[in-house]
Design a protein around this motif. Structure first.
Motif, PDB file in Angstrom:
ATOM      1  N   ASP A 169       1.426   6.526  -1.749  1.00 27.85           N
ATOM      2  CA  ASP A 169       2.147   5.907  -0.639  1.00 27.85           C
ATOM      3  C   ASP A 169       3.639   5.812  -0.968  1.00 27.85           C
ATOM      4  O   ASP A 169       4.498   6.196  -0.154  1.00 27.85           O
ATOM      5  CB  ASP A 169       1.558   4.516  -0.387  1.00 27.85           C
ATOM      6  N   THR A 178       6.409   7.919   1.068  1.00 22.81           N
ATOM      7  CA  THR A 178       7.360   7.122   1.838  1.00 22.81           C
ATOM      8  C   THR A 178       8.793   7.442   1.429  1.00 22.81           C
ATOM      9  O   THR A 178       9.687   7.592   2.282  1.00 22.81           O
ATOM     10  CB  THR A 178       7.078   5.624   1.656  1.00 22.81           C
ATOM     11  N   ILE A 236       9.732  10.821   2.850  1.00 26.40           N
ATOM     12  CA  ILE A 236       9.958  10.781   4.296  1.00 26.40           C
ATOM     13  C   ILE A 236      11.285  10.117   4.633  1.00 26.40           C
ATOM     14  O   ILE A 236      11.928  10.472   5.630  1.00 26.40           O
ATOM     15  CB  ILE A 236       8.775  10.072   4.986  1.00 26.40           C
ATOM     16  N   LEU A 287       4.218  13.283   6.776  1.00 30.31           N
ATOM     17  CA  LEU A 287       3.751  12.190   7.629  1.00 30.31           C
ATOM     18  C   LEU A 287       2.232  12.201   7.762  1.00 30.31           C
ATOM     19  O   LEU A 287       1.578  11.148   7.678  1.00 30.31           O
ATOM     20  CB  LEU A 287       4.405  12.293   9.004  1.00 30.31           C
ATOM     21  N   LEU A 346       0.831  10.933   4.511  1.00 36.60           N
ATOM     22  CA  LEU A 346       0.982   9.491   4.393  1.00 36.60           C
ATOM     23  C   LEU A 346      -0.020   8.773   5.293  1.00 36.60           C
ATOM     24  O   LEU A 346      -0.596   7.741   4.903  1.00 36.60           O
ATOM     25  CB  LEU A 346       2.410   9.076   4.756  1.00 36.60           C
ATOM     26  N   GLY A 347      -0.256   9.314   6.493  1.00 33.19           N
ATOM     27  CA  GLY A 347      -1.246   8.713   7.383  1.00 33.19           C
ATOM     28  C   GLY A 347      -2.631   8.689   6.753  1.00 33.19           C
ATOM     29  O   GLY A 347      -3.371   7.705   6.877  1.00 33.19           O
ATOM     30  N   GLN A 375      -2.616   5.964   4.015  1.00 30.25           N
ATOM     31  CA  GLN A 375      -2.684   4.624   4.614  1.00 30.25           C
ATOM     32  C   GLN A 375      -4.083   4.324   5.142  1.00 30.25           C
ATOM     33  O   GLN A 375      -4.557   3.186   5.034  1.00 30.25           O
ATOM     34  CB  GLN A 375      -1.645   4.510   5.734  1.00 30.25           C
ATOM     35  N   GLU A 403      -0.944   0.906  10.472  1.00 29.11           N
ATOM     36  CA  GLU A 403       0.175   1.657   9.903  1.00 29.11           C
ATOM     37  C   GLU A 403      -0.119   3.157   9.939  1.00 29.11           C
ATOM     38  O   GLU A 403       0.744   3.970  10.267  1.00 29.11           O
ATOM     39  CB  GLU A 403       0.455   1.221   8.471  1.00 29.11           C
ATOM     40  N   SER A 404      -1.365   3.508   9.620  1.00 32.10           N
ATOM     41  CA  SER A 404      -1.745   4.913   9.619  1.00 32.10           C
ATOM     42  C   SER A 404      -1.635   5.521  11.012  1.00 32.10           C
ATOM     43  O   SER A 404      -1.116   6.637  11.185  1.00 32.10           O
ATOM     44  CB  SER A 404      -3.176   5.069   9.093  1.00 32.10           C
ATOM     45  N   THR A 443       0.281   4.594  13.449  1.00 40.25           N
ATOM     46  CA  THR A 443       1.707   4.743  13.777  1.00 40.25           C
ATOM     47  C   THR A 443       2.277   5.987  13.116  1.00 40.25           C
ATOM     48  O   THR A 443       3.010   6.773  13.745  1.00 40.25           O
ATOM     49  CB  THR A 443       2.484   3.499  13.315  1.00 40.25           C
ATOM     50  N   THR A 444       1.932   6.189  11.849  1.00 38.04           N
ATOM     51  CA  THR A 444       2.423   7.357  11.111  1.00 38.04           C
ATOM     52  C   THR A 444       1.892   8.648  11.721  1.00 38.04           C
ATOM     53  O   THR A 444       2.624   9.630  11.898  1.00 38.04           O
ATOM     54  CB  THR A 444       2.012   7.258   9.633  1.00 38.04           C
ATOM     55  N   HIS A 489       3.641   9.545  14.970  1.00 33.96           N
ATOM     56  CA  HIS A 489       4.951  10.147  14.687  1.00 33.96           C
ATOM     57  C   HIS A 489       4.781  11.600  14.294  1.00 33.96           C
ATOM     58  O   HIS A 489       5.500  12.481  14.768  1.00 33.96           O
ATOM     59  CB  HIS A 489       5.642   9.349  13.576  1.00 33.96           C
TER      60      HIS A 489
END
Length: 339
Positions: A78, A82, A85, A95, A98-99, A102, A110-111, A113-114, A117
Motif C-alpha cells: 500500500d 500510494t 501514484i 491504481l 492499489l485497489g 486495499q 477505499e478500494s 474509490t481507487t 478512479h
C-alpha cells in the motif's frame, strides 16, 4: 546477490544496449531481473533501494508494490503504490493494483474509490471487476456484489475465480440453483479447485440432494489429500455432513484430520466432540468440546453442546453450569451486547 539474478540482470543490460550504468540504474535493473525471476523478497528490497537512490526517476515503487503484494506484506505494498501514484496519478496499472491491495486489507470503501478512479483511465478487466465485487461482499452488499461478479464472468467466461466468487454470493443469498451452476463452471475450468468442490457439496446439502453431496464431498477430500497446502475445510465440511446424517462413526476420521490440520479451529473440536459422544466415547468427546470452549469462550452454542455432553455423561452440576452460561450468552447476543 543471488547468482541467477545477477546473470539475468547482465542479460537485461545487454538486451537494452547498456554496458555501464550508475549505481541507481544498476539497482533497478537487478530489481527488475529479480522480479522477472519471481524472487519477490529480493525484488522488493532492490526496488525500494532503487527508489531511495533515485527518487521518482523510475517505476521502481510500482514493482516494489507488486512484489510486496506477492509476499502478502500488504501495508508495505500500500505504501509503495500510494507513493508511486502521488508522482504518477494517471497510472491505471498502479491504481488497479492499489485497489486490489486495499481490498485485501479489508478497506472496501477505499478500494472502490481507487478502482473507480482507475476505471476512468482504463477499462477494467474481468479480474478487476471481480475485486470490485469482493469489496461489496466486504460491505455485506450482495446484490451489488453479484452485479459486478456477473459482469466479470460475462467479460471473461474463463475466469474461474470470478465464477467461484459469484457462486459464494449466490449461496449466501440462498440462490442454490445459480450457485450450483457457478461452482460447476468453476470445476469445469479448474477441476482441482478444492473450494469449489466443497461449496458444491454445501449446495447439494442445502437442496437435500444427499447422494450428490456425499459424492462431491468425497471428491473434495480426495483433492485435499493430494494438496500439501490444503486447509481443514474439506474434512470439516464432509465430517459435519456425515454427522448431520447420523453417521458419526464415519465422521470421526474426517474430523480428526481437520483438528490435526488446524488445532486452533473451535468448530473442528466441537464437531469431533459431538461425533465421539454420539458413538459413546464420552470422555474423549467431552475433552474435545472443552477444547472448543477454551478456543472460543464467548460462543453460546459451544457451551450448549458441552452442557449436553456433561448431562449425557451424568455430570449434572457441570451440565447445569454450562447450559446456564449458554443461555446468558444467547441473551446477551439477543440484547445486542457488542461482546
Amino acid at each position: 546477490m543471488n547468482c541467477c539474478i545477477s546473470i539475468v540482470a547482465a542479460l537485461f543490460l545487454i538486451s537494452t544496449g547498456t554496458t555501464a550504468v550508475d549505481g541507481q540504474n544498476a539497482l533497478y535493473v537487478q530489481g527488475r531481473a529479480a522480479f522477472d525471476a519471481r524472487q519477490w523478497e529480493s525484488a522488493a528490497a532492490l526496488m525500494t533501494q532503487a527508489e531511495t537512490a533515485s527518487p521518482g526517476s523510475t517505476d521502481a515503487l510500482l514493482f516494489a508494490g507488486k512484489a510486496f503484494l506477492r509476499l502478502n506484506r500488504l501495508s508495505e505494498a500500500d505504501k509503495s503504490l500510494t507513493s508511486f501514484i502521488e508522482r504518477h496519478p494517471n497510472s491505471a496499472e498502479a491504481l488497479y493494483m492499489l485497489g486490489l491491495v486495499q481490498q485485501r486489507e479489508d478497506k472496501p470503501r477505499e478500494s472502490l474509490t481507487t478502482l473507480t478512479h482507475a476505471a476512468k483511465l482504463q477499462t477494467p478487466t474481468s479480474e478487476e471487476l471481480r475485486i470490485a465485487g469482493l469489496n461489496y461482499v466486504l460491505l455485506n452488499d450482495y446484490p451489488d456484489a453479484i452485479h459486478w461478479l456477473e459482469k466479470a464472468v460475462q467479460l471473461d467466461p474463463s475466469n474461474s475465480e470470478a465464477w467461484y466468487s459469484l457462486g459464494r454470493c449466490y449461496y449466501t443469498q440462498s440462490r442454490f440453483h445459480e450457485a450450483e451452476q457457478a461452482f460447476q463452471k468453476t470445476l469445469a475450468l479448474d477441476p482441482k479447485n478444492i473450494k469449489a468442490a466443497e461449496n458444491l457439496g454445501l449446495v447439494y446439502g442445502a437442496e437435500n440432494r444427499l447422494t450428490d453431496a456425499d459424492q462431491i464431498f468425497q471428491k473434495a477430500v480426495a483433492l485435499a489429500r493430494d494438496d500439501a497446502h490444503a486447509d481443514e475445510w474439506s474434512y470439516l465440511n464432509y465430517g459435519s455432513f456425515l454427522l448431520d446424517q447420523d453417521r458419526a462413526q464415519e465422521a470421526i476420521p474426517m474430523l480428526k484430520q481437520a483438528v490435526s490440520i488446524n488445532s486452533e479451529c473451535a468448530e473442528c473440536h466441537e464437531k469431533l466432540g459431538r461425533a465421539l459422544t454420539d458413538v459413546g466415547k464420552m470422555q474423549e468427546g467431552i475433552a474435545q468440546l472443552e477444547k472448543a470452549v477454551a478456543l472460543n469462550a464467548k460462543d453460546a452454542r459451544l457451551h450448549y453442546e458441552l452442557g449436553l455432553a456433561y448431562r449425557k455423561a451424568g455430570m449434572a452440576d457441570r451440565a447445569k453450569q454450562e447450559l446456564a452460561l449458554s443461555e446468558k450468552l444467547y441473551g446477551a447476543k439477543s440484547a445486542g451486547d457488542p461482546r
